[in-house]
Design a protein around this motif. Structure first.
Motif, PDB file in Angstrom:
ATOM      1  N   HIS A   1       0.916  -1.251  -0.002  1.00  0.00           N
ATOM      2  CA  HIS A   1      -0.131   0.073  -0.016  1.00  0.00           C
ATOM      3  C   HIS A   1       0.991   1.331  -0.010  1.00  0.00           C
ATOM      4  CE1 HIS A   1      -2.727  -2.959   1.312  1.00  0.00           C
ATOM      5  NE2 HIS A   1      -4.001  -2.177   0.744  1.00  0.00           N
ATOM      6  N   LEU A   2       2.288   1.166  -0.304  1.00  0.00           N
ATOM      7  CA  LEU A   2       3.260   2.141  -0.435  1.00  0.00           C
ATOM      8  C   LEU A   2       3.327   2.404  -2.089  1.00  0.00           C
ATOM      9  CD1 LEU A   2       5.405   1.412   2.724  1.00  0.00           C
ATOM     10  CD2 LEU A   2       3.537   3.125   2.653  1.00  0.00           C
ATOM     11  N   PRO A   3       2.811   3.510  -2.401  1.00  0.00           N
ATOM     12  CA  PRO A   3       2.780   3.378  -3.919  1.00  0.00           C
ATOM     13  C   PRO A   3       4.117   3.834  -4.674  1.00  0.00           C
ATOM     14  CG  PRO A   3       1.675   5.425  -2.875  1.00  0.00           C
ATOM     15  CD  PRO A   3       1.978   4.475  -1.881  1.00  0.00           C
ATOM     16  N   ASN A   4       5.102   4.224  -3.780  1.00  0.00           N
ATOM     17  CA  ASN A   4       6.366   4.553  -4.230  1.00  0.00           C
ATOM     18  C   ASN A   4       7.487   3.401  -4.204  1.00  0.00           C
ATOM     19  OD1 ASN A   4       5.263   7.324  -2.673  1.00  0.00           O
ATOM     20  ND2 ASN A   4       6.373   7.823  -4.636  1.00  0.00           N
ATOM     21  N   LEU A   5       6.743   2.292  -3.647  1.00  0.00           N
ATOM     22  CA  LEU A   5       7.616   0.989  -3.663  1.00  0.00           C
ATOM     23  C   LEU A   5       7.067  -0.071  -4.334  1.00  0.00           C
ATOM     24  CD1 LEU A   5       8.624   2.645  -1.150  1.00  0.00           C
ATOM     25  CD2 LEU A   5       8.913   0.588   0.273  1.00  0.00           C
TER      26      LEU A   5
END
Length: 389
Positions: free
Chosen positions: A155-159
């Motif tokens: 849920h971490l869009p940058n990962l």
């Protein structure tokens, strides 16, 4: 700048690296890919050249320990995916990883959140590899907490999760019980994730030892370090492949002298000449990576003959017994490890109570790395000048 007349050097046979990659790949079934571990300057062999050859021979991934190691490869024009196997947490580290398109290992939720926050400020996304601790107890989230960890990172869009992996602690042991326990824990994690409809793009757990002995654990990637350089993780694993050591260590004689019976050699009088002898001083020592603990315990090769090293190995020099070597001269080349010597990294490791990995990584960078397929004949004494000792 000196080019050919080195006092001591490391030769790297890149054709052996190519051979070893091909041998290792022969154990794999598509679509399993090979990750060449080139950290610590490719175990002392030279990371740039080894990486280039490994990729040409079929390795799809490169593994390093630190960000500077990865940046070095990028500066050399290497575009293959590079995984940072060590932990990275700093803001500047994260920005460098994004800039150089490196792929970090994420070991815990806190680290994941730091990455997400930093990457959000620079509007970047990076591919990450999630480390699961199944028993090594070094890096990674505990396997029993893996589900929550993966769901957080999802849920971490940058990962972008590129793989989930773990690392064996005892894969080179004959007793495989703990390795099998780790494998079971890892499989439980993967099964539980699939039950939650998460399918990792790639999973991997095998190092060289596990790759050789446990083909059912190859999964999507295998990580090979020691095997890449032509050595086996343990004697009982030698029958699986024909690997070729790639590294040879050589140095030049700087003085030849006669000594009489009863003469002591080097610090501490650890060697006393039992009779009149001829000895030679060689320009290499423990500051170059020849363990001091090998003093008076190894034989080396000079002019086609095997001779004993005598006396305590010092920081920059050591002595050899050349009493029975005809026509010995200043500038003659002595082979300490590999090639036509009697010694392997395994032999030295056994003598000093360590592992071959440490021996290979111990050769210091004041020893030039020379690809033997690209250099002149360094055994020619005419290239040598005592002015450069």
């Amino acid at each position: 700048m000196l080019k050919q007349n080195h006092r001591a050097w490391v030769e790297v046979d890149l054709s052996a690296i190519k051979h070893n990659v091909q041998q290792l790949k022969s154990l794999l079934t598509a679509p399993t890919e090979l990750m060449a571990i080139v950290k610590a300057d490719a175990y002392g062999h030279g990371a740039i050249d080894v990486s280039q050859v490994a990729i040409e021979a079929g390795a799809a991934w490169l593994g390093v320990a630190t960000i500077p190691e990865g940046i070095q490869l990028r500066h050399a024009g290497i575009t293959a995916p590079i995984v940072i196997l060590g932990a990275t947490n700093g803001i500047d580290e994260i920005k460098a990883i994004a800039e150089y398109r490196l792929q970090p290992t994420i070991c815990n939720p806190k680290q994941a959140l730091i990455y997400h926050e930093v990457l959000a400020t620079i509007q970047e996304q990076v591919s990450v590899h999630l480390k699961i601790d199944t028993g090594m107890s070094r890096l990674g989230v505990n396997w029993q907490e893996a589900m929550a960890f993966v769901q957080l990172v999802q849920h971490l869009p940058n990962l972008e999760i590129t793989s989930i992996y773990s690392h064996f602690a005892t894969a080179d042991d004959r007793d495989r019980r703990f390795m099998h326990l780790q494998a079971q824990r890892f499989e439980q994690v993967i099964t539980a994730l699939k039950a939650e409809d998460f399918h990792a793009p790639r999973i991997h757990i095998c190092n060289t030892a596990a790759m050789l002995s446990e083909p059912h654990l190859h999964y999507d990637i295998v990580r090979t370090g020691l095997g890449l350089y032509g050595l086996y993780p343990a004697p009982h694993l030698q029958s699986y492949l024909d690997l070729r050591p790639a590294l040879t260590v050589k140095a030049r004689i700087t003085q030849v002298k006669e000594i009489s019976a009863g003469t002591s050699v080097s610090y501490g009088q650890s060697f006393i000449a039992p009779q009149d002898m001829k000895m030679a001083t060689v320009a290499i020592g423990y500051a170059d990576g020849i363990p001091r603990g090998l003093s008076n315990r190894i034989r080396v090769s000079v002019n086609g003959q095997k001779v004993a090293q005598i006396g305590t190995i010092t920081m920059d020099q050591c002595a050899i017994d050349v009493s029975h070597v005809p026509n010995i001269n200043v500038g003659d080349v002595v082979t300490f490890l590999g090639s036509d010597s009697e010694n392997t990294a395994d032999d030295w490791a056994n003598l000093v109570g360590t592992i071959s990995w440490e021996i290979l990584c111990g050769f210091k960078h004041r020893l030039p790395r020379i690809n033997i397929t690209k250099t002149v004949d360094l055994t020619d004494r005419r290239l040598f000048s005592s002015d450069h000792i």
